[in-house]
Write a protein that holds these residues in place. Structure first.
Motif, mmCIF file in Angstrom:
data_model
loop_
_atom_site.group_PDB
_atom_site.id
_atom_site.type_symbol
_atom_site.label_atom_id
_atom_site.label_comp_id
_atom_site.label_asym_id
_atom_site.label_seq_id
_atom_site.Cartn_x
_atom_site.Cartn_y
_atom_site.Cartn_z
ATOM 1 N N GLU A 191 21.331 -13.592 -25.433
ATOM 2 C CA GLU A 191 20.888 -13.716 -23.936
ATOM 3 C C GLU A 191 19.701 -14.886 -24.188
ATOM 4 O O GLU A 191 19.310 -15.566 -23.456
ATOM 5 C CB GLU A 191 20.060 -12.568 -23.985
ATOM 6 N N GLU A 247 21.672 -18.093 -24.046
ATOM 7 C CA GLU A 247 21.968 -18.247 -22.709
ATOM 8 C C GLU A 247 20.809 -18.887 -21.897
ATOM 9 O O GLU A 247 21.023 -19.559 -21.068
ATOM 10 C CB GLU A 247 22.722 -17.255 -22.329
ATOM 11 N N LYS A 248 19.697 -18.284 -22.159
ATOM 12 C CA LYS A 248 18.645 -18.679 -21.146
ATOM 13 C C LYS A 248 18.150 -20.184 -21.684
ATOM 14 O O LYS A 248 17.883 -20.777 -20.601
ATOM 15 C CB LYS A 248 17.394 -17.586 -21.394
ATOM 16 N N LYS A 249 18.226 -20.333 -22.763
ATOM 17 C CA LYS A 249 17.969 -21.874 -23.061
ATOM 18 C C LYS A 249 19.041 -22.837 -22.759
ATOM 19 O O LYS A 249 18.503 -23.784 -21.997
ATOM 20 C CB LYS A 249 17.821 -22.043 -24.671
ATOM 21 N N ARG A 264 18.225 -23.469 -18.799
ATOM 22 C CA ARG A 264 17.091 -24.541 -18.841
ATOM 23 C C ARG A 264 17.845 -25.943 -18.972
ATOM 24 O O ARG A 264 17.278 -27.102 -18.469
ATOM 25 C CB ARG A 264 15.885 -24.341 -19.871
ATOM 26 N N ALA A 278 21.624 -13.994 -17.560
ATOM 27 C CA ALA A 278 20.636 -14.782 -18.538
ATOM 28 C C ALA A 278 20.485 -16.265 -18.263
ATOM 29 O O ALA A 278 19.696 -16.884 -17.986
ATOM 30 C CB ALA A 278 20.788 -14.498 -19.975
ATOM 31 N N THR A 327 19.032 -17.648 -15.209
ATOM 32 C CA THR A 327 17.379 -17.279 -14.807
ATOM 33 C C THR A 327 16.620 -18.403 -14.544
ATOM 34 O O THR A 327 15.807 -18.467 -13.499
ATOM 35 C CB THR A 327 17.010 -16.647 -16.195
ATOM 36 N N ALA A 328 16.607 -19.502 -15.316
ATOM 37 C CA ALA A 328 15.750 -20.622 -14.812
ATOM 38 C C ALA A 328 16.114 -21.401 -13.347
ATOM 39 O O ALA A 328 15.085 -21.377 -12.720
ATOM 40 C CB ALA A 328 16.169 -21.765 -15.967
#
Length: 330
Positions: free
Chosen positions: A55, A58-60, A63, A201, A204-205
């Motif tokens: 997660e 994946e968030k990175k 971004r 995830a 999210t950004a």
């Protein structure tokens, strides 16, 4: 002088949108942005079925997606605009007008929703389901006539902010770069900002940025919709629009999406939202508005009248603010 060029182009672009909409044959930058997002989605996230998920990673990557979309989009808009004005101010105004026109979707929203209206008016439920499936994300195969009409009205109400007032505000404040920035963020959210297994995830950004850039425009849009009720006749209830807006504007997972839906539901005296089916799964949603009467086909046309009313008010307020600022500066 540049501000005069900018607001001239802003007005021309607004009028072009009202006249021409979004013809399918015309190349559109949003489609190119969508292809870029799709390509980056495949490159950064790849296949997720059966894969071990991380997660945080994946968030990175999400971004990075935002950065890799916004940087080239902003560079493209700035480069095109700069080159056009370097050639000649007239070329700059023409280019900026076209760029402004392509960021707005007033007539497009009306055209697509009125296709649903036409099919319902002809009692062609299958045709109406097909028409509404082109503008909503929910399953439409089992919707009755009232459900189809509700879906079309909700689309007009929600996209009155995303497709008209929000890009208009960014265009007025920051020119085409602001418009392209906003539409890129909005397109990312519409493509990857889902809370499903693949994107919960990674998206999210994009979803958080979309919430931020829409926070003020969504509320301005609702206020403009409520204001429009005062000038559109007895079919619209301004007091009830304000009442339902205050009560139900947060009846949505997004902090922004229900703002204009609540105003629209109150203005028309109907109940919108509620449970809906997505990919075969029923998603529980709260209702917005009170069922003072049943939703009817004619409400699609009424929602479009609200859309146009708020669009003209939005343009008028942008121009009034610009004139006031210009008078103060000069």
């Amino acid at each position: 002088m540049l501000s005069v060029y900018h607001m001239t182009a802003f007005t021309i672009g607004f009028v072009m949108d009202l006249l021409f909409g979004d013809p399918y044959w015309l190349p559109h930058p949003i489609r190119w942005i969508g292809r870029l997002i799709g390509w980056l989605d495949r490159k950064l996230l790849g296949e997720t079925d059966g894969a071990v998920r991380n997660e945080a990673a994946e968030k990175k990557k999400g971004r990075w997606l935002v950065a890799f979309v916004l940087l080239p989009v902003l560079f493209f808009a700035a480069a095109v605009l700069f080159a056009a004005y370097r050639i000649h101010p007239a070329a700059g105004v023409v280019t900026e007008s076209v760029m402004t026109y392509q960021m707005l979707a007033t007539k497009c929203l009306k055209t697509e929703s009125m296709k649903v209206y036409k099919q319902l008016s002809e009692h062609d439920l299958c045709g109406a389901r097909k028409a509404v499936s082109m503008i909503v994300g929910r399953d439409t195969e089992c919707l009755d006539e009232e459900g189809v009409a509700k879906a079309a009205i909700e689309t007009v109400a929600e996209n009155a902010s995303d497709g008209v007032i929000a890009p208009m505000l960014y265009l007025a404040l920051f020119g085409p770069m602001g418009g392209f920035f906003y539409k890129a963020v909005n397109t990312m959210d519409s493509m990857v900002g889902y809370k499903n297994d693949r994107y919960h995830a990674f998206g999210t950004a994009a979803a958080m940025l979309d919430d931020v850039v829409n926070f003020i425009p969504a509320r301005i849009s609702a206020m403009l919709m409520i204001l429009s009720c005062c000038f559109l006749g007895n079919e619209f209830d301004q007091k009830n629009a304000m009442k339902i807006f205050k009560r139900d504007r947060y009846q949505h997972a997004s902090p922004n999406s229900a703002q204009t839906e609540a105003a629209c539901a109150g203005a028309l005296g109907i109940r919108l939202a509620g449970d809906a089916s997505y990919f075969g799964r029923i998603v529980k949603k709260p209702y917005i508005g009170d069922p003072l009467r049943a939703v009817e086909t004619e409400d699609i046309r009424r929602a479009n009248r609200l859309l146009y009313g708020m669009a003209f008010f939005g343009w008028g307020i942008c121009m009034a603010v610009w004139l006031c600022v210009t008078a103060i500066v000069w």
